[in-house]
Design an enzyme around this catalytic site. Sequence first.
Site, PDB file in Angstrom:
ATOM      1  CG  ASP A 157      -7.051  10.864   7.732  1.00  0.00           C
ATOM      2  OD1 ASP A 157      -8.028  10.990   7.028  1.00  0.00           O
ATOM      3  OD2 ASP A 157      -5.730  10.503   6.987  1.00  0.00           O
ATOM      4  N   GLY A 207       0.798  -1.124   0.029  1.00  0.00           N
ATOM      5  CA  GLY A 207       0.069   0.063  -0.217  1.00  0.00           C
ATOM      6  C   GLY A 207       0.758   1.152  -0.086  1.00  0.00           C
ATOM      7  CB  SER A 208       1.777   3.564  -1.564  1.00  0.00           C
ATOM      8  OG  SER A 208       1.235   3.799  -2.781  1.00  0.00           O
ATOM      9  N   GLY A 209       0.522   5.947   0.354  1.00  0.00           N
ATOM     10  CA  GLY A 209      -0.397   7.147   0.455  1.00  0.00           C
ATOM     11  C   GLY A 209       0.432   8.342   0.349  1.00  0.00           C
ATOM     12  CE  LYS A 245       2.039   5.479   7.825  1.00  0.00           C
ATOM     13  NZ  LYS A 245       0.972   5.973   8.835  1.00  0.00           N
ATOM     14  CB  SER A 259       5.492   3.208   0.579  1.00  0.00           C
ATOM     15  OG  SER A 259       5.344   4.053  -0.443  1.00  0.00           O
ATOM     16  CB  VAL A 260       2.482  -0.056   4.248  1.00  0.00           C
ATOM     17  CG1 VAL A 260       2.330  -1.330   5.019  1.00  0.00           C
ATOM     18  CG2 VAL A 260       1.785   1.164   4.717  1.00  0.00           C
TER      19      VAL A 260
END
Length: 866
Positions: free
Chosen positions: A700, A584-586, A605, A590-591
């Site tokens: 969030d 995953g990434s945001g 993370k 990134s994870v």
Amino acid sequence: MSSLELIDFSNNSLSGSLSLYHNLPNLEKLYLHSNMLTGKLVDKIWDFKRLWYLSLSNNKFIGEIPKSFRNLTMLNFLYLAHNNFTGELPSELGNLNLVNLTVSYNGLSGPIPFSIFNISTIEVLGLLYNNFSGQLPSTFGLSLPNLRELYLSFNKLSGVIPSSINNASSLTLITMVSNSFTGSIPNLGNLRLLKTLYLDMNDLTGEYPNKELGFLSSLTSCRNLQTIDLSLNQLNGLLPASIGNFSNSLWSFGAFRCGITGSIPVQIGNLTNLTDLYLDNNELIGFIPRTMGKLKGLARIYLCYNKLQGFIPGDLCLLSKLGELCLSHNNLQGPIPECFSELKSIQKLYLDSNKLEFDVPSNLQNLNDLIWLNLSTNNLSGSFPSGIEKFKVISELDLSFNSFSGDVPSDIGKAELLVYLSLAHNKFQGSVPQSIGNLKSLEFLDLSFNSFSGFIPKSLEGLTYLKHFNVSYNKLEGKIPTGGIFANFTAESFLKNDGLCGETRLKVPHCGKGVNVVSLMKYIVPSCVLVLVVVVVIFVLMRRQKRTKQLPNDEISLLNPWRGSSYMELVGATDDFSESNKVGSGGTSSVFVGTLSDGLTVAIKVFNLQSEKISRSFDSEVEVLRVVRHRNLVRVIGCCCNQDFKALVLEYMPNGSLDKWLHSNNHFLDLLQRLNIAIDIALALEYLHQGHTFPIVHCDLKSSNVLLDKDMIAHVGDFGIAKLLGEGEWMVHTRTLATIGYMAPEYGAQGIVSTSGDIYSFGITLLEICTRKKPTDERFGDEISLKSWVSFSLQENKISEVVDTNLLGREDQNFLAKEQCLSSTLCLAMECLATLPSDRISISEVLSKLEKIKTMFLAKNSKVAL
């Protein structure tokens, strides 16, 4: 036996197929009902020219109803109910002079033949519990002058109820329950003989939204009317004052979950013979009329799940026959009336989820027949209600989420029929009474979030039916019992009791032999606290020094219980942070999934250090995660930090995010799983908001920040912009923003951070869980949002149009239970989404309501299964 006129073999155990021959020319009546006859009805056997009464009900016949019944020209009474007939109802039956046609409880389908509605001789038409579809003819009622009883319930009929039904003036009973009839209810004032009217569970509406329900006024002309049920329709109107003009014969009035608005007319006090009143799950406002005290025959009052306010009128104490009173989930305030002790017949008393306050009246102990008592989620205080030993038949006692204090009386064990006991979220103290072990029927026991001390009584091992047990967040000590049902309980039953010890699986210290762990802790803890304070001070000084000097190669790890991980170890664990290991990434990180040197699989993370803002995100997350630890928060294992690299080592969640499960075609969550996930998220927020000296605001919360472990337990993560609030309840912060669609209005517009903002985000997430729609879905924009879309469906009682279609299908055996559950959940979400932060409910209230929604769903589900 050619002269035989009557055969009666009913109520036996005859089996096999039906074999009758043509040599009974004088047979007039044939009774074969209530046997075990099987097979099809063969055409050739129906040649009895003088037969006028035929009863084959309660057997196991299959196949279609023979069209050759038309040959029975003398037939007046035809009973075929409770069999397994399929196919369509033969239109040829309309050519007979039938007085009674009953084919209920079969598998018949298709439209009801028009010819059936032209049988002028018909008095009883029984078609319920089939699969008939289509609409009723507009001329219905014009050619049925003798129709007395009409049974159409539990089919698939649709369209409007024809106004011509008002011409069938002989009708005494109408039941159209559980179809899909639409439109407004016609004027029925001409049905002067009408006694029973069941129109519940359809899609009927009021004449005009938010106007008086005029058809009720027309029904006041039916002076023989005894019972009305309009429940589970979309009436969306006001109760007219004219309901006070109903005849004294009316004994039952049901209109729950009909979207009824306005207040309860004071004229309701004129219905002096009313015994049952069901107005729950509506939008009623105002006060409970004092005139209800005139209804001396009332046995059941259900006004729960409305918006009623004011005090509970003492006039209700005049109802000496009252057996069930439900006022829960309103805005009632003030004390519980002292005179409630005069309700000698009361068996079920629900006052939960209001704003009631002060002590519980001591004379409440006089209610010897009380079976269910729910006072939870109020502002009640004082000691445990006295005289519990007199409640000898009580089955459910819920005092949770109040401010009760003091000891729980030792004689509580005398209430031997208790099945459900919740004292959670109060201020009770002292020891847990040994006598609870005498409650042999107990299935649910929740004592969490109090100040109980001492040991867990060993007598509880004998509660063989106990399924739910929770003593978390107390001051209990000593060894956790291991016998009986305690082998089934997990660590979640014993959280935050620092003096407890026992098996490793319960995540408590091992009990040392000959050592009083609690006593030892009394000496160790102060020393440890002193050492910890010194270490923290040193750590803070080091951190300040690091920020000042900005040493280029200063690689650190955080204090225990986090483990230190070197940069090279993380490189090796992730195959040099390869794309194949990325999960995953945001915007800030990134994870990666990786396996550490000791074989532990973790999520790593890695923060993208492109700006000071992202660096602050890492600092914020570390600051929050250092002080939190909860079953429903993502657990931090360690971290790695230097000038050029910052990473957190987290517990790996093999089932990924809630976002993936909701919005991927390859995954599916059933309703119970979604409820459990919502409860897990609420538990995490409750801990953040209330489990510390200062509240922690996530800022969030969204579906992609909710992760699921191998057991599908939800864990909230990503605290990149979380805030530790100080003395006040809110603060202004404008440097970072939450995700569009999930953020509270005051956060986006003014940067105001508060726990109420998290409640708003939770409300959006709850809508997403139920609807499987993101707030950023392309259908939403400036004119309509996810919130307004759902709000409109609730107002119109059309939640089936917004909830995930995979959750709710009319063919479901437990459709009503699911619909009620989803409706309650959506209503709860709307309470979280109030525009003003002060109008939003607290996380404790959210959690309490979710638990009750789940409990009610499971209870209704089990009834359907039975």
